[in-house]
Motif scaffolding. Structure first.
Motif, PDB file in Angstrom:
ATOM      1  N   MET A   1       0.710  -1.098  -0.086  1.00 42.99           N
ATOM      2  CA  MET A   1      -0.129  -0.095   0.356  1.00 42.99           C
ATOM      3  C   MET A   1       0.716   1.143  -0.064  1.00 42.99           C
ATOM      4  O   MET A   1       0.653   2.226  -0.632  1.00 42.99           O
ATOM      5  N   SER A   2       1.761   1.347   0.962  1.00 40.62           N
ATOM      6  CA  SER A   2       2.651   2.448   0.908  1.00 40.62           C
ATOM      7  C   SER A   2       3.401   2.645  -0.118  1.00 40.62           C
ATOM      8  O   SER A   2       3.428   3.900  -0.680  1.00 40.62           O
ATOM      9  N   LYS A   3       3.950   1.600  -0.834  1.00 42.86           N
ATOM     10  CA  LYS A   3       4.800   1.676  -2.010  1.00 42.86           C
ATOM     11  C   LYS A   3       4.093   2.385  -3.003  1.00 42.86           C
ATOM     12  O   LYS A   3       4.530   3.299  -3.877  1.00 42.86           O
ATOM     13  N   ASP A   4       2.774   1.875  -3.303  1.00 40.40           N
ATOM     14  CA  ASP A   4       2.029   2.372  -4.504  1.00 40.40           C
ATOM     15  C   ASP A   4       1.846   3.906  -4.206  1.00 40.40           C
ATOM     16  O   ASP A   4       1.519   4.692  -4.911  1.00 40.40           O
ATOM     17  N   LEU A   5       1.230   4.396  -2.799  1.00 40.69           N
ATOM     18  CA  LEU A   5       0.769   5.599  -2.626  1.00 40.69           C
ATOM     19  C   LEU A   5       2.368   6.526  -3.004  1.00 40.69           C
ATOM     20  O   LEU A   5       2.280   7.609  -3.426  1.00 40.69           O
ATOM     21  N   ILE A   6       3.334   5.861  -2.237  1.00 38.12           N
ATOM     22  CA  ILE A   6       4.590   6.905  -2.460  1.00 38.12           C
ATOM     23  C   ILE A   6       4.785   7.218  -4.039  1.00 38.12           C
ATOM     24  O   ILE A   6       5.208   8.079  -4.582  1.00 38.12           O
ATOM     25  N   LYS A   7       4.786   5.768  -4.619  1.00 42.31           N
ATOM     26  CA  LYS A   7       4.906   5.957  -6.408  1.00 42.31           C
ATOM     27  C   LYS A   7       4.046   7.013  -7.125  1.00 42.31           C
ATOM     28  O   LYS A   7       4.414   7.876  -7.876  1.00 42.31           O
ATOM     29  N   GLY A   8       2.748   7.095  -6.477  1.00 42.10           N
ATOM     30  CA  GLY A   8       1.811   7.977  -6.980  1.00 42.10           C
ATOM     31  C   GLY A   8       2.198   9.439  -6.473  1.00 42.10           C
ATOM     32  O   GLY A   8       1.952  10.253  -7.413  1.00 42.10           O
ATOM     33  N   LEU A   9       2.665   9.693  -5.480  1.00 48.41           N
ATOM     34  CA  LEU A   9       3.057  10.972  -4.937  1.00 48.41           C
ATOM     35  C   LEU A   9       4.390  11.461  -5.892  1.00 48.41           C
ATOM     36  O   LEU A   9       4.384  12.527  -6.243  1.00 48.41           O
ATOM     37  N   LEU A  10       5.302  10.497  -6.010  1.00 43.38           N
ATOM     38  CA  LEU A  10       6.432  10.813  -6.767  1.00 43.38           C
ATOM     39  C   LEU A  10       5.975  11.302  -8.321  1.00 43.38           C
ATOM     40  O   LEU A  10       6.606  12.144  -8.939  1.00 43.38           O
ATOM     41  N   ASN A  11       5.158  10.269  -8.957  1.00 45.32           N
ATOM     42  CA  ASN A  11       4.584  10.882 -10.244  1.00 45.32           C
ATOM     43  C   ASN A  11       3.991  12.217 -10.249  1.00 45.32           C
ATOM     44  O   ASN A  11       3.937  13.226 -11.150  1.00 45.32           O
ATOM     45  N   LEU A  12       3.092  12.455  -9.104  1.00 39.71           N
ATOM     46  CA  LEU A  12       2.301  13.767  -9.261  1.00 39.71           C
ATOM     47  C   LEU A  12       3.403  14.712  -8.872  1.00 39.71           C
ATOM     48  O   LEU A  12       3.285  15.933  -9.506  1.00 39.71           O
ATOM     49  N   ARG A  13       4.421  14.551  -7.980  1.00 32.04           N
ATOM     50  CA  ARG A  13       5.367  15.820  -8.104  1.00 32.04           C
ATOM     51  C   ARG A  13       6.152  16.139  -9.415  1.00 32.04           C
ATOM     52  O   ARG A  13       6.485  17.107  -9.537  1.00 32.04           O
ATOM     53  N   ASP A  14       6.463  14.891 -10.139  1.00 29.56           N
ATOM     54  CA  ASP A  14       6.959  15.084 -11.531  1.00 29.56           C
ATOM     55  C   ASP A  14       6.288  16.125 -12.374  1.00 29.56           C
ATOM     56  O   ASP A  14       6.784  16.702 -13.451  1.00 29.56           O
ATOM     57  N   GLU A  15       4.921  15.718 -12.546  1.00 32.04           N
ATOM     58  CA  GLU A  15       3.839  16.352 -13.284  1.00 32.04           C
ATOM     59  C   GLU A  15       3.588  17.721 -12.754  1.00 32.04           C
ATOM     60  O   GLU A  15       3.438  18.778 -13.631  1.00 32.04           O
ATOM     61  N   HIS A  16       3.836  17.990 -11.282  1.00 32.46           N
ATOM     62  CA  HIS A  16       3.531  19.274 -10.831  1.00 32.46           C
ATOM     63  C   HIS A  16       4.798  19.704  -9.841  1.00 32.46           C
ATOM     64  O   HIS A  16       4.614  19.889  -8.622  1.00 32.46           O
ATOM     65  N   PRO A  17       5.758  20.381 -10.528  1.00 34.48           N
ATOM     66  CA  PRO A  17       6.802  20.974  -9.812  1.00 34.48           C
ATOM     67  C   PRO A  17       6.615  21.646  -8.816  1.00 34.48           C
ATOM     68  O   PRO A  17       7.437  22.202  -7.876  1.00 34.48           O
ATOM     69  N   GLU A  18       5.566  22.523  -9.221  1.00 34.32           N
ATOM     70  CA  GLU A  18       5.111  23.839  -8.308  1.00 34.32           C
ATOM     71  C   GLU A  18       4.760  23.237  -6.968  1.00 34.32           C
ATOM     72  O   GLU A  18       4.611  23.937  -5.900  1.00 34.32           O
ATOM     73  N   TYR A  19       4.421  21.790  -6.618  1.00 36.68           N
ATOM     74  CA  TYR A  19       4.061  21.280  -5.447  1.00 36.68           C
ATOM     75  C   TYR A  19       5.284  20.582  -4.730  1.00 36.68           C
ATOM     76  O   TYR A  19       4.947  19.634  -3.863  1.00 36.68           O
ATOM     77  N   THR A  20       6.591  20.548  -5.218  1.00 28.36           N
ATOM     78  CA  THR A  20       7.578  19.511  -5.001  1.00 28.36           C
ATOM     79  C   THR A  20       7.890  19.532  -3.507  1.00 28.36           C
ATOM     80  O   THR A  20       7.765  18.671  -2.830  1.00 28.36           O
ATOM     81  N   GLU A  21       7.773  20.990  -2.809  1.00 28.58           N
ATOM     82  CA  GLU A  21       8.028  20.977  -1.488  1.00 28.58           C
ATOM     83  C   GLU A  21       7.254  20.164  -0.551  1.00 28.58           C
ATOM     84  O   GLU A  21       7.350  19.270   0.325  1.00 28.58           O
ATOM     85  N   GLU A  22       5.793  20.383  -0.763  1.00 31.71           N
ATOM     86  CA  GLU A  22       4.763  19.861  -0.129  1.00 31.71           C
ATOM     87  C   GLU A  22       4.693  18.279  -0.192  1.00 31.71           C
ATOM     88  O   GLU A  22       4.394  17.594   0.738  1.00 31.71           O
TER      89      GLU A  22
END
Length: 135
Positions: A1-22
């Motif tokens: 569960m946690s690995k999939d969530l982390i991967k999803g957040l990493l993808n989101l971070r790559d797609e939206h660099p304006e939210y990198t810090e958060e």
């Protein structure tokens, strides 16, 4: 569960660099404490925060030898080493591809500053501030 969530957040971070810090802070909160995800995201977020407060860019923070950033970089390297099992080479990669000998020097500086009767109270104080901020 946690690995999939982390991967999803990493993808989101790559797609939206304006939210990198958060997103880095969110990943750091949910990743296991000793994992590379946790430490890399905590360190990257902290570097971003320090850069904003010092009004310098990331490249300056990671490369310059001026004391305005050097003590913070030493302190952060010391915190990472004492809170992980990461190799010196891996830590160096997090700090702008520094050589392992540069990381060894940072650790020596921290250890000397933390020793009794140290002449470098400023570095010692900086290390404890970083340690307190990162938990």
């Amino acid at each position: 569960m946690s690995k999939d969530l982390i991967k999803g957040l990493l993808n989101l971070r790559d797609e939206h660099p304006e939210y990198t810090e958060e997103l880095n802070l969110t990943i750091a909160r949910i990743a296991p404490k000793k994992s590379g995800y946790h430490l890399k995201n905590v360190v990257n977020s902290y570097i971003e925060i320090l850069c904003k407060s010092l009004e310098v860019d990331r490249e300056y923070f990671l490369s310059k030898r001026s004391h305005d950033v050097l003590w913070l970089r030493h302190a952060l390297i010391g915190w990472v080493k004492h809170n992980s099992t990461m190799s010196l080479t891996d830590i160096g990669k997090m700090f702008g591809n520094k050589d392992h000998s540069t990381i060894i020097n940072s650790l020596k500086e921290i250890n000397n500053a933390l020793a009794e009767n140290s002449r470098n109270q400023q570095l010692s104080d900086t290390y404890y501030k970083v340690k307190e901020a990162l938990g």
